[in-house]
Scaffold this motif. Structure first.
Motif, short mmCIF file in Angstrom:
data_model
loop_
_atom_site.label_atom_id
_atom_site.label_comp_id
_atom_site.label_asym_id
_atom_site.label_seq_id
_atom_site.Cartn_x
_atom_site.Cartn_y
_atom_site.Cartn_z
N TRP A 47 -0.13 0.20 6.45
CA TRP A 47 1.08 -0.19 7.16
C TRP A 47 2.06 -0.85 6.19
CZ3 TRP A 47 3.64 -4.76 7.65
CH2 TRP A 47 4.69 -4.79 8.60
N GLN A 48 1.57 -1.74 5.33
CA GLN A 48 2.45 -2.44 4.41
C GLN A 48 3.11 -1.46 3.44
OE1 GLN A 48 2.96 -6.00 4.43
NE2 GLN A 48 4.71 -5.22 3.28
N ARG A 49 2.34 -0.46 3.04
CA ARG A 49 2.90 0.53 2.11
C ARG A 49 4.05 1.29 2.77
NH1 ARG A 49 -1.60 3.92 0.74
NH2 ARG A 49 -1.07 5.09 2.62
N VAL A 50 3.83 1.73 4.02
CA VAL A 50 4.89 2.45 4.73
C VAL A 50 6.08 1.53 4.96
CG1 VAL A 50 5.48 3.61 6.89
CG2 VAL A 50 3.29 4.07 5.80
N ARG A 53 7.95 1.08 1.56
CA ARG A 53 8.63 2.30 1.09
C ARG A 53 9.81 2.68 1.98
NH1 ARG A 53 3.55 6.33 -0.47
NH2 ARG A 53 2.86 5.19 -2.33
N SER A 54 9.69 2.40 3.26
CA SER A 54 10.74 2.82 4.19
C SER A 54 11.79 1.75 4.40
CB SER A 54 10.12 3.19 5.54
OG SER A 54 9.51 2.06 6.14
N ALA A 55 11.65 0.57 3.72
CA ALA A 55 12.54 -0.57 3.99
C ALA A 55 12.56 -0.84 5.49
CB ALA A 55 13.96 -0.31 3.47
N GLY A 56 11.36 -1.08 6.03
CA GLY A 56 11.15 -1.15 7.46
C GLY A 56 11.92 -2.26 8.15
N ALA A 57 12.17 -2.08 9.44
CA ALA A 57 12.86 -3.08 10.25
C ALA A 57 11.87 -4.11 10.77
CB ALA A 57 13.57 -2.40 11.42
N HIS A 58 12.30 -5.36 10.81
CA HIS A 58 11.45 -6.43 11.33
C HIS A 58 11.49 -6.51 12.85
CE1 HIS A 58 12.28 -7.77 7.11
NE2 HIS A 58 10.99 -8.03 7.15
N VAL A 171 9.63 20.62 13.07
CA VAL A 171 9.91 20.93 11.67
C VAL A 171 9.30 19.92 10.72
CG1 VAL A 171 12.07 22.09 12.27
CG2 VAL A 171 12.10 19.64 11.69
N GLY A 172 8.85 18.78 11.24
CA GLY A 172 8.25 17.78 10.36
C GLY A 172 7.48 16.72 11.14
N VAL A 173 6.61 16.04 10.42
CA VAL A 173 5.84 14.91 10.95
C VAL A 173 6.07 13.75 9.99
CG1 VAL A 173 3.55 14.02 11.51
CG2 VAL A 173 4.12 16.40 12.01
N ALA A 174 6.38 12.58 10.54
CA ALA A 174 6.74 11.43 9.72
C ALA A 174 5.96 10.19 10.17
CB ALA A 174 8.25 11.16 9.81
N GLU A 175 5.69 9.31 9.22
CA GLU A 175 5.04 8.03 9.51
C GLU A 175 6.09 6.92 9.48
OE1 GLU A 175 2.06 7.64 10.44
OE2 GLU A 175 1.07 9.52 9.88
N THR A 176 5.94 5.95 10.38
CA THR A 176 6.84 4.81 10.43
C THR A 176 6.02 3.53 10.49
OG1 THR A 176 6.98 4.63 12.85
CG2 THR A 176 8.45 6.23 11.77
N ALA A 177 6.71 2.41 10.31
CA ALA A 177 6.06 1.10 10.40
C ALA A 177 6.30 0.45 11.76
CB ALA A 177 6.59 0.19 9.29
N GLU A 178 6.70 1.24 12.75
CA GLU A 178 6.89 0.72 14.10
C GLU A 178 5.56 0.71 14.85
OE1 GLU A 178 10.19 2.47 16.28
OE2 GLU A 178 10.80 3.51 14.44
N PRO A 179 5.49 -0.02 16.00
CA PRO A 179 4.30 0.09 16.84
C PRO A 179 4.06 1.54 17.22
CG PRO A 179 5.63 -1.77 17.54
CD PRO A 179 6.43 -1.05 16.51
#
Length: 774
Positions: A47-50, A53-58, A171-179
């Motif tokens: 999770w931390q890596r994603v 890398r994605s500049a995730g939202a808090h 067309v794609g599958v993506a990982e996010t840092a959201e719940p």
């Protein structure tokens, strides 16, 4: 150096079994600690890596369609924002079969720079290729990885969406840092082009906006949520999620396994240190003459101390190295989650040094614990002092005579006296042996709790085995279909997200069952909810609101307040326990007007959930979606293997301690051989005295270790349940028969381990026995 080497070789020849046991136990402890570190990394670092890398939202804030969500990006605490995106809630299903899922479609003209989804399969949206023309050319969609796995979808599949005239192509599958996506609770994220979203035939209640806020200080999360609610109004916000929730969801099950390994690893490390320290102390007492000779030929006290330390540090170093090499070479090949965790851990930066730091820490800890015993060896005088024979008090002698006069077997009487006539030494031996036995009992408590989750899920907050819902069947038809199934009791339910007081986050407000047909919640405190406005809550919700049973709590659903009286606490595995449940009748009144959205199906004991699911699917001609409710025990298959491995390590430590106890008993009884034979004991009876003394020491360790271990297991498991939000009441004590079997096995092993050394001792010549006095 030559004399030290000769002494070391002689010592190893005399104590081969104990040395092997200590090395194997140290290796097992090292493996346990390395595995716990890898599992913690597996729990949090993906999770931390994603997120990094994605500049995730808090913070992710979901609002109504007409809310000015873009104004939140101008808050002082916000560094950057993702969106706002226009959204549409829809239900998706694969055209060629597969499970349905609720999606939150987001219109994204391009891949966002903040909280950017990380594409793991396929590609991102391309306006030139994925816009569609309405003439049979499919429009594109990118799915979040969690929902793609739930639907078994992959790039190239076609998905039918409610409210869309034509299917969309993945067309794609993506990982996010959201719940992540959770069926029936949290919709899965999906991205389409704005034109695709605009073509959806969806009502205003299904449309909204979503914005992700990246903060300058992650600790300002709750404050920013409060400011967002103040700026937009509580009636405009439909849901809020934070980075802490997402991280906790990603880490949950693996953290439990990691904590279990850390607990037993550290406990085993302490037990091993006690065993090694006791072994050195016993051997120092048994080799006073040899140490005195070393002093006489020129060894200094420091050299003697270093010799003992070097020998046992060598054992620890060998065991730590073997454990590290075993984990590094074979760990990634292990099946299931452990192998995946070790494979991932080897790719992380800290893996460059942790596999060496942890074994080094084990060696240092054992060395520190054994230094005091080695220091005593350095204080042995070069001329051995004649030791006066230990005379037991008159009371002890009188008790022994009376016991022998009652025709009690001499082996029992003299064995008891041999075991406890030196109370301090006996207490130390009992304590060292009790530690691994206590930890084994705790491991058995963990095993029994897992069995409770599997065999009786209704006792741990999971009375229903299946959940059913349908978009095409009417409520009456659906209810008739469910009640016609034998062995099934259906309870209507609905869930909404509610803002908590202070409006710093959301909780799950659940209506389940009716006043006339209440749902069988697993209550551990208070009583069931009967009247209007009564509810039961999970431990996570009570902790969040700093409330307790008996309090009234206020929450907001779609701008409408709800005030509920908490009359009980239930074990609640869902949403970290941040759930408040009441009868559906209570939520059916008022402004929210909730109607059944799903049915929880409680099965008669012994009914196969898979068979019921297939029967309902066939009876509805595929129009009914039936899912099995996940059991947390199903997500921890590695725990049982871990418990077995930890018990094996603890058994090795116990055997090492038993070998020390037996060696001390043989040495002490060796000095008494002449006296025991003089009073008429046969060699067989003398051997029985030595065996009985060891059995009594073991029995004295088994009884308190079992009692304390049962209490400790219950406390630790309930503590884990409380901190995870599920609540106390999860622990299951091991069966009395299991505890009795473990105790009997420990006593039997003690007798078997001591039998051969005892027989060897009584077969020695009398002159050898006499010479051993000193």
């Amino acid at each position: 150096m030559r004399a030290a080497a000769r002494w070391t070789r002689a010592h190893l020849r005399a104590h081969r079994a104990a040395a092997v046991l200590i090395v194997l136990a140290t290796a097992g402890i090292t493996v346990s600690l390395l595995l716990s570190t890898a599992l913690f990394a597996y729990a949090t670092d993906p999770w931390q890596r994603v997120f990094t890398r994605s500049a995730g939202a808090h913070v992710w804030i979901h609002t109504r369609a007409d809310a000015p969500a873009a104004s939140l990006a101008r808050l002082d605490e916000v560094r950057a924002a993702s969106g706002p995106f226009r959204t549409v809630r829809t239900t998706a299903s694969l055209e060629l079969g597969g499970s349905k899922a609720t999606l939150e479609l987001r219109g994204a003209p391009e891949r966002p720079a903040v909280a950017a989804p990380q594409v793991v399969a396929g590609r991102w949206l391309d306006a030139a290729r994925d816009a569609g023309t309405g003439k049979g050319i499919s429009q594109g969609i990118v799915l979040d990885g969690a929902v793609a796995r739930a639907m078994w979808a992959k790039p190239g599949d076609s998905i039918a969406l409610s409210g869309f005239a034509a299917p969309l192509r993945v067309v794609g599958v993506a990982e996010t840092a959201e719940p992540g996506f959770r069926a029936g609770e949290t919709p899965g994220a999906a991205w389409v082009l704005p034109g695709t979203l605009a073509a959806a035939h969806a009502g205003g209640d299904l449309r909204g906006r979503t914005i992700g806020l990246r903060l300058a200080d992650p600790d300002d999360t709750d404050y920013v949520v409060q400011r967002a609610v103040t700026r937009l109004g509580a009636d405009q916000i439909t849901d809020v999620s934070t980075w802490r929730q997402a991280k906790a969801e990603a880490a949950g099950d693996n953290q439990l396994l990691g904590r279990l390994l850390v607990l037993f690893g550290l406990g085993a490390l302490g037990a091993a240190a006690l065993a090694v320290g006791g072994a050195i102390t016993t051997r120092v007492r048994g080799h006073l003459r040899d140490i005195a000779v070393l002093k006489a030929v020129g060894f200094t006290p420091g050299q003697v101390v270093r010799m003992f330390l070097a020998l046992h540090l060598g054992f620890a170093l060998l065991g730590g190295t073997l454990g590290a090499l075993f984990t590094e070479a074979l760990g990634p090949l292990a099946p299931g989650r452990i192998g995946e965790a070790l494979g991932l851990w080897q790719d992380l930066p800290e893996h460059a040094w942790l596999p060496w730091v942890i074994p080094a820490g084990v060696v240092i800890f054992i060395g520190s614990a054994t230094w005091l015993a080695a220091w005593r060896a350095g204080r042995v005088p070069p001329v051995p002092v004649a030791r006066a024979a230990a005379h037991p008090g008159r009371r002890s002698l009188g008790t022994t005579r009376r016991a022998l006069g009652l025709r009690i077997p001499p082996a029992l009487v003299l064995g008891w006296r041999a075991a406890f006539h030196r109370p301090l030494r006996a207490a130390a031996a009992v304590a060292r042996l009790a530690v691994p036995l206590l930890l084994i009992t705790v491991a058995l408590g963990t095993w029994a709790t897992l069995d409770r989750f599997t065999a009786h899920p209704e006792n741990v907050g999971l009375p229903a085995a299946l959940t059913a819902r349908s978009d095409s069947l009417g409520e009456r038809e659906l209810r008739h279909l469910l009640t016609a199934q034998p062995g099934v009791t259906a309870y209507p339910g609905a869930e909404v997200q509610a803002l908590v007081p202070g409006q710093t986050g959301t909780i799950t407000l659940r209506g389940l069952g009716t006043d006339a047909h209440p749902y069988p919640f697993t209550l551990v405190e208070g009583r069931a909810a009967h009247g209007p406005d009564e509810a039961i809550a999970g431990q996570g919700l009570l902790d969040l609101l700093d409330a307790r049973v008996g309090d009234w709590v206020r929450m907001t659903v779609a701008g409408q307040p709800h005030v509920l009286h908490i009359v009980g606490r239930s074990i609640e595995p869902a949403d970290g326990g941040r759930v408040i449940s009441t009868a559906l009748d209570t939520l059916g009144d008022g402004a929210t007007q909730l109607h059944p959205d799903f049915y929880n199906l409680v099965l008669r004991h012994g009914t196969d959930p898979a068979a019921v699911r297939d029967a309902l699917t066939d009876a509805s001609a595929g129009r009914l979606e039936v899912r099995e409710i996940p059991n947390p025990a199903d997500q921890l298959p590695a725990v049982r293997a871990v418990v077995i491995g930890l018990i094996a390590v603890l058994v090795l430590i116990g055997l090492a301690e038993l070998s020390t106890t037996v060696a001390a008993g043989v040495r002490d009884r060796g000095r008494d051989l002449l006296a025991l034979r003089a009073v008429g004991l046969t060699p067989r009876q003398i051997a029985a005295v030595i065996v009985t003394a060891t059995v009594f020491i073991t029995l004295a360790a088994v009884l308190p270790a079992t009692a304390l271990g049962v209490s400790a297991a219950e406390w630790l498991i309930n503590l884990q349940g409380s901190t995870s939000g599920w609540g106390t009441g999860l622990a299951q004590r091991p069966a009395l028969s299991t505890l009795a079997l473990v105790g009997a096995a420990a006593v039997a092993v003690a007798g078997a381990v001591s039998l051969l050394p005892a027989v060897r001792a009584v077969r020695r010549k009398l002159v050898d026995s006499a010479s051993g006095v000193g």
